[in-house]
Each structure stands twice: as C-alpha cells, then as structure tokens.
Design a protein around this motif. Structure first.
Motif, PDB file in Angstrom:
ATOM      1  N   LEU A  31       0.867  -1.255   0.048  1.00  0.00           N
ATOM      2  CA  LEU A  31       0.033  -0.002   0.226  1.00  0.00           C
ATOM      3  C   LEU A  31       0.775   1.210   0.135  1.00  0.00           C
ATOM      4  CD1 LEU A  31      -2.885  -1.015   2.431  1.00  0.00           C
ATOM      5  CD2 LEU A  31      -3.016  -1.049   0.098  1.00  0.00           C
ATOM      6  N   ARG A  79      -4.410  -7.719  -4.600  1.00  0.00           N
ATOM      7  CA  ARG A  79      -5.937  -7.349  -4.260  1.00  0.00           C
ATOM      8  C   ARG A  79      -6.754  -8.473  -3.717  1.00  0.00           C
ATOM      9  NH1 ARG A  79      -6.619  -3.778  -9.013  1.00  0.00           N
ATOM     10  NH2 ARG A  79      -8.340  -5.364  -9.720  1.00  0.00           N
ATOM     11  N   ARG A  86      -5.714  -8.718  -0.060  1.00  0.00           N
ATOM     12  CA  ARG A  86      -6.030  -7.391   0.716  1.00  0.00           C
ATOM     13  C   ARG A  86      -7.431  -7.461   1.322  1.00  0.00           C
ATOM     14  NH1 ARG A  86      -4.384  -3.278  -3.493  1.00  0.00           N
ATOM     15  NH2 ARG A  86      -2.033  -3.343  -3.341  1.00  0.00           N
ATOM     16  N   GLY A  87      -7.620  -7.324   2.543  1.00  0.00           N
ATOM     17  CA  GLY A  87      -9.042  -7.507   3.217  1.00  0.00           C
ATOM     18  C   GLY A  87      -9.618  -8.570   3.164  1.00  0.00           C
ATOM     19  N   THR A 123      -9.661   9.157  11.113  1.00  0.00           N
ATOM     20  CA  THR A 123      -9.628   9.515   9.617  1.00  0.00           C
ATOM     21  C   THR A 123      -9.267   8.280   8.729  1.00  0.00           C
ATOM     22  OG1 THR A 123      -6.874   9.533   9.922  1.00  0.00           O
ATOM     23  CG2 THR A 123      -8.162  11.696  10.012  1.00  0.00           C
ATOM     24  N   ALA A 124      -9.360   7.195   9.311  1.00  0.00           N
ATOM     25  CA  ALA A 124      -9.384   5.834   8.537  1.00  0.00           C
ATOM     26  C   ALA A 124     -10.564   5.606   7.939  1.00  0.00           C
ATOM     27  CB  ALA A 124      -8.683   4.921   9.240  1.00  0.00           C
ATOM     28  N   ASN A 130     -14.012   6.624   5.763  1.00  0.00           N
ATOM     29  CA  ASN A 130     -14.742   7.522   5.053  1.00  0.00           C
ATOM     30  C   ASN A 130     -15.722   8.494   5.312  1.00  0.00           C
ATOM     31  OD1 ASN A 130     -15.429   9.071   2.574  1.00  0.00           O
ATOM     32  ND2 ASN A 130     -14.726   7.462   1.339  1.00  0.00           N
ATOM     33  N   MET A 185     -16.013  -6.842  -2.319  1.00  0.00           N
ATOM     34  CA  MET A 185     -14.965  -7.327  -3.195  1.00  0.00           C
ATOM     35  C   MET A 185     -14.556  -8.686  -3.192  1.00  0.00           C
ATOM     36  SD  MET A 185     -14.099  -4.211  -4.387  1.00  0.00           S
ATOM     37  CE  MET A 185     -15.420  -3.572  -4.203  1.00  0.00           C
ATOM     38  N   HIS A 186     -14.703  -9.526  -2.068  1.00  0.00           N
ATOM     39  CA  HIS A 186     -14.135 -10.744  -2.016  1.00  0.00           C
ATOM     40  C   HIS A 186     -15.152 -11.935  -2.009  1.00  0.00           C
ATOM     41  CE1 HIS A 186     -10.274  -8.827  -1.622  1.00  0.00           C
ATOM     42  NE2 HIS A 186     -10.786  -8.391  -0.694  1.00  0.00           N
ATOM     43  N   ASP A 221      -6.208   9.167   4.659  1.00  0.00           N
ATOM     44  CA  ASP A 221      -5.997   7.687   5.307  1.00  0.00           C
ATOM     45  C   ASP A 221      -7.639   6.565   4.689  1.00  0.00           C
ATOM     46  OD1 ASP A 221      -3.868   8.549   6.616  1.00  0.00           O
ATOM     47  OD2 ASP A 221      -5.088   8.431   8.532  1.00  0.00           O
ATOM     48  N   TYR A 222      -8.592   7.131   4.695  1.00  0.00           N
ATOM     49  CA  TYR A 222      -9.624   6.475   4.173  1.00  0.00           C
ATOM     50  C   TYR A 222      -9.567   5.794   2.651  1.00  0.00           C
ATOM     51  CZ  TYR A 222     -11.398  10.874   2.718  1.00  0.00           C
ATOM     52  OH  TYR A 222     -11.526  12.001   1.894  1.00  0.00           O
ATOM     53  N   ARG A 267      -6.354   4.765   1.820  1.00  0.00           N
ATOM     54  CA  ARG A 267      -5.530   3.835   2.208  1.00  0.00           C
ATOM     55  C   ARG A 267      -6.435   2.488   2.498  1.00  0.00           C
ATOM     56  NH1 ARG A 267      -1.354   4.922   6.674  1.00  0.00           N
ATOM     57  NH2 ARG A 267      -3.403   4.649   7.825  1.00  0.00           N
ATOM     58  N   THR A 268      -7.312   2.892   3.563  1.00  0.00           N
ATOM     59  CA  THR A 268      -8.317   1.912   4.008  1.00  0.00           C
ATOM     60  C   THR A 268      -8.983   1.109   2.992  1.00  0.00           C
ATOM     61  OG1 THR A 268      -8.897   3.223   5.963  1.00  0.00           O
ATOM     62  CG2 THR A 268     -10.278   1.523   5.687  1.00  0.00           C
ATOM     63  N   ARG A 311      -8.075   0.764  -0.012  1.00  0.00           N
ATOM     64  CA  ARG A 311      -7.098  -0.210  -0.905  1.00  0.00           C
ATOM     65  C   ARG A 311      -6.811  -1.325   0.086  1.00  0.00           C
ATOM     66  NH1 ARG A 311      -2.281   2.912  -2.268  1.00  0.00           N
ATOM     67  NH2 ARG A 311      -1.796   1.258  -3.498  1.00  0.00           N
ATOM     68  N   ALA A 312      -6.719  -0.983   1.258  1.00  0.00           N
ATOM     69  CA  ALA A 312      -6.305  -2.241   2.158  1.00  0.00           C
ATOM     70  C   ALA A 312      -7.315  -3.199   2.192  1.00  0.00           C
ATOM     71  CB  ALA A 312      -6.260  -1.824   3.550  1.00  0.00           C
ATOM     72  N   ASN A 313      -8.537  -2.886   1.669  1.00  0.00           N
ATOM     73  CA  ASN A 313      -9.647  -3.798   1.715  1.00  0.00           C
ATOM     74  C   ASN A 313      -9.860  -4.353   0.349  1.00  0.00           C
ATOM     75  OD1 ASN A 313     -10.951  -3.813   4.000  1.00  0.00           O
ATOM     76  ND2 ASN A 313     -12.281  -1.782   3.628  1.00  0.00           N
ATOM     77  N   GLY A 314      -8.860  -4.155  -0.540  1.00  0.00           N
ATOM     78  CA  GLY A 314      -8.766  -4.998  -1.939  1.00  0.00           C
ATOM     79  C   GLY A 314      -9.631  -4.135  -2.942  1.00  0.00           C
ATOM     80  N   VAL A 315     -10.212  -2.814  -2.759  1.00  0.00           N
ATOM     81  CA  VAL A 315     -10.709  -2.170  -3.751  1.00  0.00           C
ATOM     82  C   VAL A 315     -10.052  -1.899  -4.897  1.00  0.00           C
ATOM     83  CG1 VAL A 315     -12.316  -0.310  -4.149  1.00  0.00           C
ATOM     84  CG2 VAL A 315     -12.443  -1.445  -1.919  1.00  0.00           C
ATOM     85  N   PRO A 316     -10.351  -2.125  -6.014  1.00  0.00           N
ATOM     86  CA  PRO A 316      -9.609  -1.841  -7.164  1.00  0.00           C
ATOM     87  C   PRO A 316      -9.540  -0.245  -7.598  1.00  0.00           C
ATOM     88  CG  PRO A 316     -11.503  -2.794  -8.001  1.00  0.00           C
ATOM     89  CD  PRO A 316     -11.544  -2.835  -6.504  1.00  0.00           C
ATOM     90  N   ARG A 355     -12.636   1.854  -8.687  1.00  0.00           N
ATOM     91  CA  ARG A 355     -13.874   1.788  -7.701  1.00  0.00           C
ATOM     92  C   ARG A 355     -13.208   2.838  -6.541  1.00  0.00           C
ATOM     93  NH1 ARG A 355     -18.610  -1.232  -6.099  1.00  0.00           N
ATOM     94  NH2 ARG A 355     -18.583  -1.034  -3.842  1.00  0.00           N
ATOM     95  N   HIS A 363     -15.027   5.855  -3.580  1.00  0.00           N
ATOM     96  CA  HIS A 363     -14.550   6.564  -2.013  1.00  0.00           C
ATOM     97  C   HIS A 363     -13.690   7.544  -2.101  1.00  0.00           C
ATOM     98  CE1 HIS A 363     -14.701   2.556  -0.144  1.00  0.00           C
ATOM     99  NE2 HIS A 363     -14.825   1.961  -1.513  1.00  0.00           N
ATOM    100  N   ALA A 364     -13.550   8.048  -3.285  1.00  0.00           N
ATOM    101  CA  ALA A 364     -12.691   9.662  -3.317  1.00  0.00           C
ATOM    102  C   ALA A 364     -13.696  10.633  -3.999  1.00  0.00           C
ATOM    103  CB  ALA A 364     -11.696   9.379  -4.151  1.00  0.00           C
TER     104      ALA A 364
END
Lengths: 325, 306
Positions: free
Chosen positions: A58, A85, A88-89, A101-102, A104, A119-120, B203-204, B206-207, B209-214, B217, B222-223
């Motif tokens: 990341l 991917r 991840r998660g 902040t983590a 949304n 996603m999975h 940060d959100y 990164r969150t 992406r850490a969840n495997g979102v391409p 998307r 998210h953005a």
C-alpha cells in the motif's frame, strides 16, 4: 519453516528522493505462524509501519520494495496488482492508528464494512446486511441496526476503531496487521480494544502482527516480539525471554524507559540521542552512536542476527563476542 | 429544516433589497437623460419636461425608488423606454433562451472539466498532467469573442454544418455552448484536480485499498464524493452567472438572451431594463447559493442544514 503463515526475508523498502533512494527498511526478515501474536516494536521512524505497508503493498509508487514476502508459500511481491488485491482485506487485513481519519466521512458505516465483503465474497443484499450486523455485534457495538445507517462523525474514537476492526474481520482473514491500533485512544478504551482483538484472534485462529511502540501492550498481548531500530531487526524472541534477558542495548534501553510502579522508584533512563536520519545512516551498527557500550568494531561493521538461546536472536557485537568465547 | 428555509428566505430578501437600491442609485447617477433619449435630440425642452413628468423622473430620488419598489412588488418591472414594451415581456422572451444556453454550456464544462480533473489527479506531477495543465491554461486564456468567432468562421461557415447564430433548437446551442464550455471548463478541471489530489492521500483511501478495492472503484466510490465539494461551490456561482446572461457570447452569436438584452439596454440607457437584468442575475445568485447549500448537505453528512 514450512508452517510459517507469513515469511518475510530480506525485505528492503526504499523511497526515491532527490538524493537517491532512502532505505526505510534495510533487510528485515521475520515470520509468523498461523494464530500467533507477534509484536513489532521500535521508535517512530524505525520502519515498522513501512514494513507493514510493504506486506500489503500500500506504499506510494515512489517506493521500491525488494526481497520476498511469502504468504502461505506464495510470494506477494512477485504478484501483479490484481492478484495482490485478492489478498487485501480477504486473507490479510489491516487496521490503522487513526480511527478518526481511516473511515470515509461521506459513506455510511454499514456500506464501509460491507466493502471488503463486496470485493471478495459473492453475497446477496440480505446476506450482506446480516453479515454486517453480525460483525458489528462481534466487535461489541450496541444498536447495530441503527449504526449501519450512521456516518463516522456520529461515533466516538473507540467506536470507530471497533468499526475498523469489524471491517478488517469481515472476510475472516488469516492475518491481521494492527498498526498502533490503540495509540490514538483513551487508556480505558485501549484495554477494551486489546481485549477485543485477543478474543477475535482466539475465535478465528488468526495471526496478529501488532505494531506498537508500547512495550506494555506487547507484554500483555504477544507471544513473540521483534525489536526494530533504524530499518533493521536488532532483537527477536519470546516475550518472556526478551523482556527478562534483553541482549541488545537498545532493547534494554527501551525497557529502562518504562516507569516502574512496583519496587523502589528510580530515575527513568532514557536512551540518549535520536534515531539517525535515513540519509545519514552510520556504516556499522546503526545503534552504535547512541550505544553506551559501543566499541570500535560497532562503528565500522554491522553485526549479524545471532541465536543467543532457542528462538532468541540478537544483532549485536557484544553477543557475538560472548558466542565466540 | 423549515426554520432554515425561512431564515434563508429572509436573508435573500435583504440581499435583493440591497441590490435594488444599489442598481437604482447607479442607474440614476449615470450620465444621460432618458427623457431626452426617448423624444430625440431635436425635440423642444417642453416636450422633454412633459415626458420626464410622465415617467416620474422629476420627483426626488427616494420617491422614485418607492414607486419603483411598489411596482416591483406587484410584479411590474417597468416599461422599456427604448422598445416600448413592458420589461417583463422583454425578459420573458429571452430568459428561456439564456437558461437553455446556460445549461448547455454548464453540461459541456462539467463533461470536460470533471473527468480531466480526475485524470490530472491520478497522473499528478507526471507528464500527462503537465500537458493537460498546459492545455487547460490555453483554453482558459482564450478570449470568448475570439474563440466564438473562430468557431463561427471554421465550423459554422467553413464546414457549413451549424447555424452562424441566432436562436432556435439545439443546433443553435452547440457552438455558443462549446465556446463557453471550453473556456470555463478549466476552472472545474483545476478545482477537481487539486481536491482529488488531496483526497487521494487521505487515510480512508488507504483503508479502501487495504480492503482490496480496485483503483477505479477507489476513485468513483471512495474519493469522488469527497473531491466534488469544492466543485459544487463553484458550480453554484457558475450556473448563476450563466443564467444571468453571458454578454460576450450572446453578442458574438447574435443569441437573443438576457445578456444581449443587458448590453443593448446599457447602450440605450434603458434604465428599467438594465435594473431588471441586474436584479434577475442577483436572484439567480441567491437561488443557486441556496441550492448549493442543500447539495452540500446531500453530499457530506457532516454538514447539516439546521
């Protein structure tokens, strides 16, 4: 080490800058077994967070990650982005330091927790909703039916971290990387979150890589501890063994800077000096300039990571001398 | 919510009152005598005086203003000196055209500006971003009258596929809308780009992406919602401005809209029409600001209207 869930060897992560590449992680090797809790400790800037972000890949595009990171035998660094991917998660999840902040701010809690599932896993709308509610209950959030419709700003910091944990647990990962999960929280909430992590870990037989600078958290939570200093592992071993018998002067320094409540009160002994900057690393042992025991060789050559007792390794010239005798 | 709307409505009335006072004073302080203008340069002074008296122009300024406001509250915008028509009718003939052009231009601006802004953010500080920034700067710097005439000459006249000007149907909207869209889209491009660059480092993201979102998307789901907030602010002002009439573009394309009417009225010292066009532009600004606030609260749950 065929039973390793995660095996990192010789991880080198560097960032491009104006004066060339800066090594934030310089040859780190570590491994985790399934269900194991390992603490990764060190001061800010020692490369512990960069190590965790390297596992998840990341980091920004300016970062160069070398070495190998094997998860269940498959090298994550050799994979292409779409394949990474899928992990991840799903197989590997992560929670971060800042629950404020983590999450949304413009998406509902329920939708955010559902995201890794979308996603999975192929779930129907109904199943998705039920799973999200179940996850919120698991992490001890009251009124889950209402909370799914709310937004992050309506929750407290501790609640948000619970939401982050629920999100991380959604796909029942085999490895959870928690990067300073309690640092931003009140002390009472910290203990609750740690309890929750321990409970979830036992229930799912999940490995936990706990990144922290808090040795108290390590003592309470972890079986093994890995101490990092300036991008390198300086000591690793069972928590008992390392805490009772620290071999590296840096580890002893860290332990000495914890205030003691039991026994005679002594002055705290802080470690002198500061972490060297990435651009200006000492050529020998990276701790040498701050080390009270440094000898000539410490300033010129880097010591290797050596076994001092079963499962307890240290990278220090003092230990090498003892071993050589 | 109801009390919020009421408060905003009272605020809007205060703003409109202020604007009516200011335009009234400016219009009457301007040089030139409307009565003389109506009857012509050679008419005897007695006739001019009679016309002045008929129009109420011989009365003190505050009295004139009170008469003006009184008529305004009854929906009477006055009578055009120049066209011998009620102002309301003149505006009514043209407001539809102007709103059509405003919406068409705005759609072009957004269709160009939004994706290019997102693109610029994703390629931030890479070659593609630099090229794009240069092109939008060129678009932004082109004078509307120059680009409009260039389009008329090369597309309408040169290719002979679109009308040279005037109003009537979608074909008449295309060139003026492109003129405004291309020169104004840069503002959206820049706003969206800078806010998306900021959002993508949060940060959100990164969150996610850490969840495997391409990647695609991550941007759309998210953005984007977070990144659009500054563009919404600008869109409010922009639409209000476009609806108030775009003088240059309407003039270049001989497009019968409120902007062209405003320009003609200024040339003819046709005060009732000038004041009406300014007032209408002000109404659009007030209304759009209100709509923007509502859109904010829809996009960002942290903003509440109460």
């Amino acid at each position: 080490m065929s039973d390793a869930l995660l095996e990192i060897s010789d991880l080198r992560t560097s960032f491009k800058s104006e004066s060339g590449y800066m090594n934030a992680v310089a040859g780190v090797s570590l491994s985790l077994r399934a269900g194991e809790t390992v603490g990764l400790v060190g001061e800010s800037g020692c490369g512990k967070s960069v190590t965790s972000l390297s596992i998840m890949q990341l980091l920004p595009k300016t970062a160069k990650v070398e070495g190998s990171i094997r998860f269940q035998g498959k090298d994550l660094l050799a994979m292409k982005e779409p394949d990474v991917r899928k992990f991840r998660g799903n197989e590997i999840s992560m929670i971060f330091q800042e629950p404020m902040t983590a999450l949304n701010p413009v998406l509902r809690i329920g939708d955010q927790i559902a995201e890794p599932l979308r996603m999975h896993k192929k779930l129907s709308k109904r199943e998705l909703h039920d799973r999200v509610i179940e996850l919120l209950k698991q992490v001890g959030i009251p009124r889950p039916e209402q909370i799914v419709k709310e937004y992050p700003h309506q929750l407290s910091g501790g609640m948000r971290q619970r939401v982050m944990i629920a999100m991380a647990m959604a796909c029942e990962p085999k490895l959870l990387i928690a990067d300073e999960p309690t640092t931003a929280l009140d002390v009472t909430v910290q203990a609750q979150i740690l309890d929750l992590l321990r409970e979830l870990q036992a229930r799912n037989n999940m490995a936990l890589l706990l990144i922290t600078h808090d040795l108290g958290v390590v003592a309470e939570m972890c079986e093994r501890v890995i101490v990092m200093y300036a991008g390198k592992v300086v000591e690793e071993g069972d928590v008992r063994s390392v805490f009772r018998n620290p071999q590296h002067p840096y580890t002893s320094g860290l332990l000495n800077s914890i205030p003691k409540l039991i026994g005679e009160r002594e002055r705290l002994q802080p470690i002198r000096g500061n972490v060297p900057s990435l651009a200006n690393m000492p050529p020998g042992c990276r701790f040498a300039p701050r080390c009270p025991h440094a000898k000539d060789i410490c300033h010129t050559n880097h010591p290797s990571l050596l076994d001092v007792e079963a499962g307890h390794k240290v990278s220090c010239w003092m230990a090498e001398e003892v071993a050589a005798r | 919510m109801a009390s919020y709307i009421l408060r905003r409505f009272i605020g809007a009335l205060v703003v409109l009152f202020g604007i009516s006072v200011i335009t009234f004073i400016i219009a009457y302080a301007a040089p030139g005598d409307p009565a003389r203008l109506i009857v012509g340069a050679k008419a005897p002074q007695t006739v001019v005086d009679a016309v002045r008296h008929n129009l109420g122009l011989d009365q003190p300024l505050p009295i004139q203003y009170i008469h003006y406001i009184g008529r305004l509250l009854h929906g009477d915008l006055g009578f055009s000196y120049h066209n011998n028509l009620p102002v309301a009718e003149l505006i009514g003939q043209r407001i539809g055209n102007t709103v059509q052009l405003a919406l068409a231009s705005w759609i072009v601006e957004v269709i160009l500006g939004l994706p290019l802004g997102i693109f610029g953010a994703l390629y931030h500080r890479r070659t593609a971003d630099y090229i794009l920034s240069f092109l939008t700067l060129v678009g932004m710097s082109m004078p509307v009258f120059w680009f409009g005439m260039w389009l008329i000459q090369n597309v309408a006249y040169g290719l002979g596929i679109l009308p040279l000007g005037g109003v009537g149907g979608i074909s008449h909207l295309i060139l003026p809308a492109i003129t405004l869209g291309v020169t104004n889209m840069a503002f959206y491009q820049r706003l969206v780009k800078s806010s998306m660059v900021d959002v993508m480092s949060q940060d959100y993201i990164r969150t996610a992406r850490a969840n495997g979102v391409p990647a695609h998307r991550v941007v759309t789901r998210h953005a984007l919602k977070n990144g659009l907030i500054p563009a919404v602010t600008y869109a409010g002002m922009d639409i209000a401005q476009l609806c108030g009439g775009v003088v240059l573009t309407e003039t270049v394309f001989n497009y019968q809209g409120v902007g062209q009417l405003a320009w003609q009225s200024i040339e003819n010292l046709d005060f009732p029409v000038i004041m009406a066009t300014v007032l209408i532009a002000a109404v659009f600004v007030v209304v759009m600001n209100f709509i923007v606030d509502i859109v904010y609260s829809l996009i960002d749950p942290r903003i509440s209207l109460s």
